[in-house]
Every structure is written in structure tokens, then in C-alpha cells.
Write an enzyme that holds these catalytic residues in place. Structure first.
Site, PDB file in Angstrom:
ATOM      1  CD  GLU A  64       1.999  -6.659 -16.165  1.00 24.53           C
ATOM      2  OE1 GLU A  64       1.848  -6.470 -14.961  1.00 24.53           O
ATOM      3  OE2 GLU A  64       3.112  -6.595 -16.721  1.00 24.53           O
ATOM      4  CE  LYS A 124       6.552  -0.164 -11.699  1.00 24.38           C
ATOM      5  NZ  LYS A 124       6.702  -0.883 -12.971  1.00 24.38           N
ATOM      6  CG  HIS A 164       6.569 -32.739 -26.649  1.00 25.66           C
ATOM      7  ND1 HIS A 164       6.830 -34.023 -27.083  1.00 25.66           N
ATOM      8  CD2 HIS A 164       7.579 -31.968 -27.134  1.00 25.66           C
ATOM      9  CE1 HIS A 164       7.963 -34.033 -27.771  1.00 25.66           C
ATOM     10  NE2 HIS A 164       8.438 -32.799 -27.820  1.00 25.66           N
ATOM     11  NE  ARG A 193       4.068   1.669  -1.766  1.00 24.29           N
ATOM     12  CZ  ARG A 193       5.280   1.123  -1.758  1.00 24.29           C
ATOM     13  NH1 ARG A 193       6.194   1.557  -2.580  1.00 24.29           N
ATOM     14  NH2 ARG A 193       5.572   0.168  -0.918  1.00 24.29           N
ATOM     15  CG  ASN A 239       3.273  -0.855   2.594  1.00 21.73           C
ATOM     16  OD1 ASN A 239       2.631  -1.822   2.164  1.00 21.73           O
ATOM     17  ND2 ASN A 239       4.453  -0.512   2.111  1.00 21.73           N
ATOM     18  N   GLY A 240       2.086  -3.257   4.774  1.00 19.79           N
ATOM     19  CA  GLY A 240       2.745  -4.493   5.201  1.00 19.79           C
ATOM     20  C   GLY A 240       1.714  -5.480   5.712  1.00 19.79           C
ATOM     21  CD1 TRP A 256      -3.300  -4.314  -4.925  1.00 16.60           C
ATOM     22  CD2 TRP A 256      -2.214  -5.604  -3.452  1.00 16.60           C
ATOM     23  NE1 TRP A 256      -3.129  -5.551  -5.488  1.00 16.60           N
ATOM     24  CE2 TRP A 256      -2.475  -6.363  -4.618  1.00 16.60           C
ATOM     25  CE3 TRP A 256      -1.533  -6.214  -2.403  1.00 16.60           C
ATOM     26  CZ2 TRP A 256      -2.081  -7.688  -4.753  1.00 16.60           C
ATOM     27  CZ3 TRP A 256      -1.153  -7.547  -2.541  1.00 16.60           C
ATOM     28  CH2 TRP A 256      -1.422  -8.258  -3.706  1.00 16.60           C
ATOM     29  CD  GLU A 286       8.379  -8.811 -19.676  1.00 17.19           C
ATOM     30  OE1 GLU A 286       8.222  -9.658 -18.782  1.00 17.19           O
ATOM     31  OE2 GLU A 286       8.002  -7.625 -19.555  1.00 17.19           O
ATOM     32  CB  CYS A 323      -0.852   0.028   1.269  1.00 20.92           C
ATOM     33  SG  CYS A 323      -1.733  -1.510   1.543  1.00 20.92           S
ATOM     34  CE  LYS A 377       4.985  -6.249 -19.135  1.00 20.78           C
ATOM     35  NZ  LYS A 377       6.129  -6.175 -18.299  1.00 20.78           N
TER      36      LYS A 377
HETATM   37  C1  AGP Z   1       5.798  -6.393 -14.509  1.00 27.27           C
HETATM   38  O1  AGP Z   1       5.113  -5.895 -15.590  1.00 27.27           O
HETATM   39  C2  AGP Z   1       5.014  -6.754 -13.365  1.00 27.27           C
HETATM   40  N1  AGP Z   1       4.121  -5.759 -12.979  1.00 27.27           N
HETATM   41  C3  AGP Z   1       5.672  -7.539 -12.250  1.00 27.27           C
HETATM   42  O2  AGP Z   1       5.833  -8.825 -12.758  1.00 27.27           O
HETATM   43  C4  AGP Z   1       7.023  -7.071 -11.647  1.00 27.27           C
HETATM   44  O3  AGP Z   1       8.037  -7.187 -12.604  1.00 27.27           O
HETATM   45  C5  AGP Z   1       7.329  -7.913 -10.403  1.00 27.27           C
HETATM   46  O4  AGP Z   1       6.332  -7.720  -9.460  1.00 27.27           O
HETATM   47  C6  AGP Z   1       8.688  -7.631  -9.819  1.00 27.27           C
HETATM   48  O5  AGP Z   1       8.805  -6.314  -9.391  1.00 27.27           O
HETATM   49  P1  AGP Z   1      10.205  -5.699  -9.014  1.00 27.27           P
HETATM   50  O6  AGP Z   1      11.032  -5.695 -10.268  1.00 27.27           O
HETATM   51  O7  AGP Z   1       9.906  -4.314  -8.525  1.00 27.27           O
HETATM   52  O8  AGP Z   1      10.808  -6.576  -7.980  1.00 27.27           O
END
Ligand code: AGP
Length: 610
Positions: A489, A605, A505, A27, A100-101, A74, A482, A2, A486
Site C-alpha cells: 500500500e 484512511k 504447490h 479521508r 460523504n457517502g 475520495w 500484514e 470523503c 503494508k
Molecule cells: C491498513 O494499512 C489499511 N489502510 C486498511 O487495510 C485498513 O486497515 C482497513 O481499511 C480497515 O480499516 P478500519 O480498521 O478503520 O476498519
């Protein structure tokens, strides 16, 4: 995971809190709230939903005062709802807390406090903290917070106010980030620097077990044991504009376009003037230690993990050191074999990802040397690692990581070359050739970006499908993973990345008429094999978009429906180019589906919970 912010000074605190929360919304954004000392005492406004909902509420129920705390949530414990939103309070409403936590032992504490007569209204772990502080309060808020945190297990960054001592704002940190902003006759707290950067560039970065008592006129720093400490002020030399959209419709698009700069900045000062060697002064290992590395573990989450997959191939092929890759959430539970000559590389844009941080600590506990690749100076990962390679991508705001990923790739190229060079595995000529090709990457990315519009139509067609595949071999498979993440998400289209040769397979059974397949065909030594796999999906009705090297597009087009070419570079460097079209495709697919590109549903994020 958060965002928290706090203010004590002479301004209208509501304005400072809301502006700070806007910078922290990445966040978490399922609810928001503020608590402010008003003429009527401690008042709270909070609301489920985006920050805009809280702002609407504040129009109808204004609040005024010059001391306050705020939170953007969050959800972890308890669904997103008004009652579960922060700030939380105790039964007397004299104490207010933003957190936060995660408090791992909150159920035990709740039971104990309930037995003493405390009544809880939310499902959150945070509410327990406000009750606990109230329970420990005997006339001094600092002691009460110290006593309360001693009883808590887990992770916390806290902002605490009490009506009994309205000239104090108490902040405390353990395993969740927290910075203190120093102003003139005003002071601030924030989960990260952008939240307070509009008001001050001078900050203290709290470490675990440290706390701060803020008044209008000063900040007192101490440990949670009560020992007074002093700290150096960290002066922030980047500005807020860098963290804003600069004319782009979305942060993600802006960040995609910032990649050429991020590549240049990450390389800057790390290559000798004659271009024949890599200089990584930030690595404190002696030549003997570098030669003594017998294995490497690369540990990270999500996109950073995908950068690690490329890093594995880069290091193994250049420095010939065996590399294992692990997602951080699994690493410490599989009892990895860590010896004193193991180098553990953790990769994290934010430097605050809880799983990555836990993996780092596990590696250190087992005696490994830890090298971090991170984008945030002063982050937890950066502070706890032995050596740090900073990726100079600048602040990344969009939840979907783009420029951080590609600058992590640049960091891996530099590191791979450095290890090879220091261990006597690479000749100056080989380093020179790779470095020369790396210097061309920024311009080559620019040329891909100039054609970004081409992807709109393809992405719009893709956005009508519910399932999709990415395929590739070797490094193309790493990039396919990757690309697939992308797309998932931000567009919410289900997609899977497959090693092209593995489809037959089992997964080939899912290929049916019209299903989109994005095939990466950039690894020239694997070219014919990948084309055969493309033919297998084409024969089952797939609609294939090929990503191929310039010069090969004509040949590839014979096997696919559409082709997009990327400039030619060395095979090892191709991921730094081939991922760019995939980022743009995902961006347009998300737009075409009407999604919130920068803040996709269910995500945040920075994932600071395990
Ligand atoms: C990436 O698009 C994602 N939102 C997510 O996978 C991110 O890369 C992951 O949570 C790791 O975050 P960090 O690099 O801040 O550790």
C-alpha cells in the site's frame, strides 16, 4: 469516503474550513472545495488534486464570509475533476451541498429531476442531492432537507447551505459519520472530531436519521422526521497535538514509534494488580453467556482483518472456542451460520468502515451478540456493538495502519485470556505467565525501534524490485500477510504473502534469481520446517531476509542472506514484535521510491463506502 466540514459564526470561514479539511485529508484527497456566503451570495471554489491546489486557487480567487461548508473527496461516482468536486449546487446556484457517502438510487432521482428540467453538469451522485433539495424547497430549508433525504437510499453525511436562509447551516447523517461542534456564537460540523478540535471540545455525535440546524447562536437537534431531540454533549479530552506529527517526518513513523505507549495504554486497567487475571469490565456478558459461546466469527477489513487472523489463533489456543475469520466485504454474502450462541467480533480502527458496519448489522439481525474492537470512541461500530473493547492507540492519521494493528493484537490477547479464564480453561498461573510477558512487550518494541536505521539499506535494495514474497508458518504467516499489505500500500511494490509450506504447490515457479523473500522464523515449534522452505527458495536464487528470535539468529543465518533478530517472547505474543520490523521496512521502501508515505495513491484512511 470523503471529509466534510462546516462553519457558522463570526470568523473568516475559509480559514476554519481549510484548517478542518487539512485534518480530514486522510479521508480522501483527490479534490477539495468550499462554498461560502459572501456579499455576492453563495460562492464556490473547488479544485481537483490535493488541498494545496485549492489553497492556491483561493489566493487568486479569494472568498470571504463567515458561513461556509467544505469537502475533501475520495472519488466514487465520477473521476477526480474540478466539476466532480464538491460542493455541488443546483441550477439556480442557490443551494450548496457537501456529501460523504453514496446515494444508491441517484440515477433514478436524476432521471426524474431531469424530466422536470434540472440540468446536471457532473457525474456525481451528490449533485442529485442539491437538485433534490432545491426541488423540495418551498420556503423552509429544514423541511426541504427532510423531504429530500426521505427519497434517498444509501449513505450520507451532508452539510447544506441555501442563499435563501443564510443564517442556517443544516447537517444530516445516515450511515456516514458526522459530529457537531458547539462553540460560543459559532458552531461547526465535521466528519470527525480532529476537524473542529482547534475550536471546540464540546460535540454532539449524530446518529443515523438525525439532523442538526446550526445558527451562530445555537444548535437545534431533530430526527429527519422532524421530532426535536436532545443529546448529551460529548467532551473531548484529547488534544490536537496528539493528532499531529510531533517532530517525526511522517505520521506513519510517529505512529510506529507510539506503539510501546499504545500497548501500555491498551493494557492499562485491564489486568488485576496481582497480574493473575484479566479484567474486561466493558464486556457485559454474564459468566453463563460467556460459557455459552459455541463459536466465534471475527470479521474485519485489511489490516484489522490481519489482526483477526492472529486473534483466531489466540482465542482457539487459549479458550478452545472454534473461530472463523472473514473479510467483512464477503461475510454477509456467504450466508454465514449465525446462531444465538455465536459471538461476532468486529475489528475496526476507525469504527466507520462500511463493510465492517454492514457485517455487524447482519450479525445482529441474525441474533448474534457483537463485540467490537475499535480505536474510536463514539464511532458507529462502537455505538452499534453490544460490547466494545477500545484500543487506546490514540488517533491514527497515516493511511497505513501500524499502532492500531498492534493494539488490536493486545486487545485479542486480553480477550483470549479473559474468555479462557471465565470459561475455566486457564489456570491463574498460565494467565500470570502470559500477562508478565505482555508487560515486557513495550520495552521489547522500543529495543526494535532503536535499531530502525538498520532497515534503511535493506529497504533501499528492496525498493528496486517489482516483486517480493513474504513467507511464514502459523502465526508467522498471519504476520506475513500484514507485512505484505503494508509494503504494497505504501511502496507500490507487488508482494505476496505465502504460507511457507504452500509455496511448492505452485508459487515457487515465480522464484527467480535475486527476488527478495522475507521469511519470518519466530515460531520455534515450526522452526525446522520453515528453514526447509527457506532452502527451497534459496536454491532457486532468492535473496532471503530472515526475521528470527534472539538466540536463533546464528542458526537462521546459515540458511538466509541476512537476518534481523527480535527479542524473545512467548510464541503466541511474537506477532506484536515481528510486525514492527516489517512496518519499518515498508516505511523506508516507500521513502526510497519517493512516494507519499502517509497518503498513498488511490487509498483513503477510512473506507466508508461498500
Ligand atoms: C491498513 O494499512 C489499511 N489502510 C486498511 O487495510 C485498513 O486497515 C482497513 O481499511 C480497515 O480499516 P478500519 O480498521 O478503520 O476498519
Amino acid at each position: 469516503m470523503c471529509g466534510i466540514v462546516g462553519y457558522i459564526g463570526n470568523r473568516d470561514s475559509k480559514e476554519v474550513l481549510i484548517e478542518g479539511l487539512k485534518k480530514l485529508e486522510y479521508r480522501g484527497y483527490d479534490s477539495a472545495g468550499i462554498a461560502v456566503f459572501t456579499d455576492n451570495g453563495l460562492e464556490i471554489r473547488k479544485s481537483k488534486g490535493r488541498l494545496a491546489m485549492l489553497e492556491d486557487k483561493l489566493k487568486n480567487e479569494p472568498i470571504a464570509g463567515s458561513v461556509g461548508i467544505g469537502h475533501t473527496r475520495w472519488a466514487t461516482h465520477g473521476k477526480p475533476s474540478d466539476v466532480n468536486s464538491h460542493p455541488h449546487t443546483d441550477n439556480s446556484s442557490k443551494f450548496s451541498v457537501v456529501h460523504n457517502g453514496i446515494v444508491e438510487n441517484y440515477l433514478d432521482l436524476k432521471e426524474e429531476l431531469s424530466a422536470k428540467g434540472h440540468i446536471f453538469v457532473s457525474e456525481t451522485d451528490t449533485e442529485v442531492i442539491s437538485h433534490l433539495i432545491a426541488d423540495e424547497y418551498h420556503g423552509d430549508i429544514v423541511t426541504a432537507v427532510q423531504r429530500a433525504v426521505k427519497r434517498m437510499r444509501g449513505a450520507y453525511a451532508l452539510g447544506v447551505l441555501t442563499e435563501y436562509e443564510p443564517t442556517k447551516l443544516v447537517a444530516v447523517r445516515f450511515a456516514s459519520p458526522l459530529v457537531i461542534g458547539i462553540g460560543e456564537n459559532e458552531n461547526f460540523i465535521g466528519s470527525d472530531i480532529p476537524a473542529i478540535l482547534e475550536y471546540t471540545r464540546n460535540v454532539y455525535i449524530l446518529n443515523d436519521g438525525e439532523m442538526a440546524v446550526l445558527t451562530r447562536s445555537g444548535v437545534e437537534l431533530m430526527t429527519t422526521n422532524g421530532d426535536i431531540i436532545s443529546k448529551e454533549i460529548f467532551h473531548v479530552d484529547w488534544d490536537l497535538v496528539t493528532a499531529e506529527k510531533a517532530g517525526f517526518e511522517h505520521f506513519m513513523l510517529k505512529e510506529i514509534h507510539e506503539q510501546p505507549k499504545a500497548y501500555r495504554d491498551t493494557m492499562m486497567g485491564r489486568i488485576s494488580e496481582d497480574g493473575k487475571s484479566v479484567v474486561l469490565k466493558e464486556i457485559g456478558m454474564s459468566n453463563e453467556q460467556l460459557r455459552g459461546i459455541s463459536r466465534i466469527h471475527i470479521v474485519a477489513c485489511g489490516t484489522a482483518f490481519h489482526a483477526g487472523l492472529v486473534g483466531k489463533t489466540v482465542i482457539e489456543s487459549l479458550a478452545r472456542i472454534p473461530v472463523e475469520t472473514d473479510v467483512a466485504s464477503e461475510y454477509r454474502y456467504r450466508s454465514p451460520i449465525i446462531t444465538p450462541d455465536t459471538l461476532v467480533i468486529v475489528v475496526s480502527q476507525s469504527g466507520e468502515t462500511a463493510d465492517t458496519l454492514a457485517a455487524l448489522r447482519e450479525a445482529k439481525r441474525n441474533g448474534a451478540r457483537v463485540l467490537a474492537i475499535t480505536n474510536v470512541v463514539g464511532s458507529s461500530v462502537a455505538r452499534e456493538a453490544d460490547d466494545v473493547i477500545t484500543t487506546w492507540a490514540g488517533p491514527e492519521i497515516a493511511v497505513a495502519s501500524t499502532k492500531a494493528y498492534t493494539s488490536q493484537l493486545i486487545a485479542f490477547y486480553l480477550l483470549g485470556l479473559y474468555l479462557a479464564q471465565e470459561r475455566g480453561m486457564a489456570q491463574a498461573q498460565q494467565v500470570e505467565e502470559i500477562v508478565a510477558a505482555m508487560h515486557k512487550l513495550p520495552e521489547q518494541v522500543e529495543s526494535i525501534l532503536e535499531q530502525a536505521e538498520l532497515f534503511k539499506t535493506v529497504a533501499e535494495a528492496m525498493s528496486k524490485h517489482d516483486n517480493l514474497f513474504f513467507i511464514g508458518r502459523g502465526l508467522d504467516f498471519a504476520v506475513a500477510q500484514e507485512g505484505s499489505l503494508k509494503l504494497k500500500e505504501i511502496s507500490y511494490i507487488h508482494s505476496e504473502a505465502y504460507a511457507a509450506g504452500e509455496l511448492k504447490h505452485g508459487t515457487l515457479a515465480l522464484i527467480e534469481d535475486g527476488i527478495p523473500v522475507i521469511a519470518l522464523v519466530t515460531q520455534e515449534d515450526l522452526y525446522e520446517k520453515t528453514l526447509s522452505n527457506i532452502k527451497e527458495v534459496k536454491a532457486r536464487g532468492a535473496h532471503v531476509l530472515g526475521i528470527a528470535n534472539a538466540g536463533y539468529e546464528g542458526e537462521v543465518l546459515k540458511s538466509v542472506d541476512e537476518v534481523f533478530s527480535i527479542p524473545r517472547t512467548l510464541p503466541l505474543l511474537t506477532p506484536a514484535l515481528s510486525v514492527v520490523p516489517l512496518q519499518i521496512l515498508s516505511y523506508h521502501a516507500s521513502l526510497a521510491r519517493g512516494n507519499d508515505v502517509d497518503k498513498p495513491r488511490n487509498l483513503a484512511k477510512s473506507v466508508t463506502v461498500e
